[in-house]
Design an enzyme around this catalytic site. Structure first.
Site, PDB file in Angstrom:
ATOM      1  N   ASP A 134       0.805  -1.234   0.000  1.00 37.62           N
ATOM      2  CA  ASP A 134       0.000   0.000   0.000  1.00 37.62           C
ATOM      3  C   ASP A 134       0.831   1.274   0.000  1.00 37.62           C
ATOM      4  O   ASP A 134       0.450   2.258  -0.621  1.00 37.62           O
ATOM      5  CB  ASP A 134      -1.065  -0.009   1.117  1.00 37.62           C
TER       6      ASP A 134
ATOM      7  N   ASP B 246      -5.433  -0.234   6.133  1.00 37.05           N
ATOM      8  CA  ASP B 246      -6.270  -0.541   7.302  1.00 37.05           C
ATOM      9  C   ASP B 246      -7.487   0.376   7.357  1.00 37.05           C
ATOM     10  O   ASP B 246      -8.625  -0.078   7.517  1.00 37.05           O
ATOM     11  CB  ASP B 246      -5.465  -0.381   8.604  1.00 37.05           C
TER      12      ASP B 246
HETATM   13  C1  GLA Z   1       0.059  -2.518   8.457  1.00 36.07           C
HETATM   14  C2  GLA Z   1      -0.113  -1.098   7.913  1.00 36.07           C
HETATM   15  C3  GLA Z   1      -0.724  -1.134   6.517  1.00 36.07           C
HETATM   16  C4  GLA Z   1       0.070  -2.069   5.588  1.00 36.07           C
HETATM   17  C5  GLA Z   1       0.317  -3.426   6.264  1.00 36.07           C
HETATM   18  C6  GLA Z   1       1.243  -4.312   5.488  1.00 36.07           C
HETATM   19  O1  GLA Z   1      -1.190  -3.125   8.636  1.00 36.07           O
HETATM   20  O2  GLA Z   1      -0.934  -0.348   8.774  1.00 36.07           O
HETATM   21  O3  GLA Z   1      -0.775   0.177   5.986  1.00 36.07           O
HETATM   22  O4  GLA Z   1       1.270  -1.471   5.178  1.00 36.07           O
HETATM   23  O5  GLA Z   1       0.855  -3.287   7.572  1.00 36.07           O
HETATM   24  O6  GLA Z   1       0.693  -4.615   4.241  1.00 36.07           O
END
Ligand code: GLA
Length: 403
Positions: free
Chosen positions: A53, A190
């Protein structure tokens, strides 16, 4: 091993205004009944798309039927009080002193960070308020309890103080709160999944364009979460390190084959052509992100074709890439994924979220049940002498205000 089932805050239904009520017509928790505004938001799993992301890539996630709920009541003075049903410190701060918190009060940064960014964006919070948090979502398990608290808070504040922000803006502002007030340089995964998740849907995010769509979650399949208790004390520091390495790899590739705006712009063959000129760790980080982005795109295509076995293979391949190239797995997560790979009715499994501890996720046929899950838990206990928490779960409604 413990089975965590029967979530209290669950089964919402939206009415025509987009509000929702729980199955029995009440707010999610009787303790929040008296509040002026009640909002809740679910946790999430990252179905596939690990660390794509913040590299401009695609990711597929799903909300789960475990939620964080907040009840907000306006006060007549300038005080803000924050309390949680969990065993954490309460906070009292004045409206004029909304700053990041640390230590015992660290959880308050998620709420106060969201408040601060919303005010920066023009939300007129002219009174203090009492905010109480209740949750059925395990904290520190890699299931985004932080994003759930941020989105529930954002919805409660905008409802209570007449804000008009669309969902994508709220997701972005919640991400900004986490970046600036909590200090984690996370991407949008997220917060976007928590905001846009829906029952029986997967959420697809294109981080470059910030286009967010949903695709059906196959009816003949289930999600299971296997939570190890090996949350790495340095997880946030490792996250920052990987984030910085991925961006360093992009900058190096920009010099070598440019222009490269995002790591995912580079093709696997372009990467191979300059392999000898990249430091080995940067090469591995880049290879993970570049191949993972392609796995997500392929998974979306294969889900449309209902080629579930092949999607499952991509989940296992994603885990192997995290383990070998991004080096964000742990022996505990590898063990769980390896056991799941040997288990009947499992389509795919992988670590979910940041890694460095936390949870693994299994995508199974509905014929997978407690018997199979228990066998994985027992093997884990034999090997590590520790419990594995098992949460059967299902894609659930996203963040919502309750009537
Ligand atoms: C965490 C971060 C997300 C993403 C994931 C790995 O959940 O909050 O933004 O980078 O790790 O994919």
């Amino acid at each position: 091993m413990s089975f965590a089932s029967d979530p209290r805050i669950d089964d919402e239904r939206r009415d025509s205004s987009g509000r929702s009520r729980t199955e029995d017509g009440t707010r999610p928790s009787p303790h929040l009944d008296a509040a002026d505004v009640c909002a809740s938001a679910p946790g999430r799993v990252e179905f596939i798309g690990n660390h794509t992301d913040y590299n401009g890539g695609w990711v597929l996630g799903a909300t789960i039927d475990r939620r964080v709920a907040v009840g907000l009541t306006r006060r007549d003075d300038e005080w803000i009080t924050l309390e949680s049903a969990d065993d954490v410190s309460s906070l009292r701060v004045s409206l004029g002193e909304v700053t990041a918190r640390s230590g015992e009060e660290g959880w308050g940064s998620y709420v106060l960070g969201v408040l601060a960014v919303l005010r920066n964006e023009g939300l007129a919070v002219d009174h203090g308020f009492d905010l109480r948090v209740e949750s059925t979502l395990p904290v520190g398990a890699g299931l985004s309890s932080s994003a759930a608290l941020e989105l529930a808070t954002a919805l409660a504040l905008t409802e209570a103080f007449d804000g008009a922000f669309d969902r994508k803006t709220l997701a972005r502002l919640a991400q900004r709160a986490e970046n600036e007030y909590v200090g984690v340089p996370c991407g949008l995964l997220d917060q976007a999944v928590v905001a846009f998740g829906a029952a029986d849907r997967l959420v697809r995010i294109d981080a470059r364009t910030e286009e967010i769509t949903t695709v059906p979650f196959p009816a003949s399949t289930s999600l299971w979460i296997f939570r190890t208790h090996e949350a790495h004390a340095l997880a946030d520091a490792h996250y920052q390190e990987r984030h910085d390495e991925a961006h360093a790899a992009r900058d190096r590739l920009d010099e070598l084959i440019g222009p490269v705006e995002h790591l995912v712009d580079v093709s696997p063959s372009q990467l191979e052509s300059v392999k000898d000129r990249l430091e080995p760790p940067l090469y591995r980080r880049a290879r993970h992100v570049i191949t993972e982005h392609r796995r997500v795109r392929r998974a979306v295509h294969l889900l449309e074709q209902e080629s579930h076995e092949e999607v499952g293979e991509l989940l296992f391949a994603s885990h192997a890439s995290s383990r070998e190239d991004y080096e964000n797995s742990t022996p505990e997560l590898d063990f769980v994924v390896d056991r799941l790979e040997e288990t009947d009715h499992v389509l795919g499994a992988r670590l979910t979220g940041a890694g460095f501890g936390g949870a693994a996720m299994a995508w199974t046929r509905t014929s997978f049940g407690e018997e199979q899950a228990r066998a994985v838990g027992e093997a884990y206990a034999d090997r590590f002498g520790q419990e594995l928490d098992v949460l059967p779960c299902h894609p659930a409604p996203g963040a919502t205000v309750h009537a």
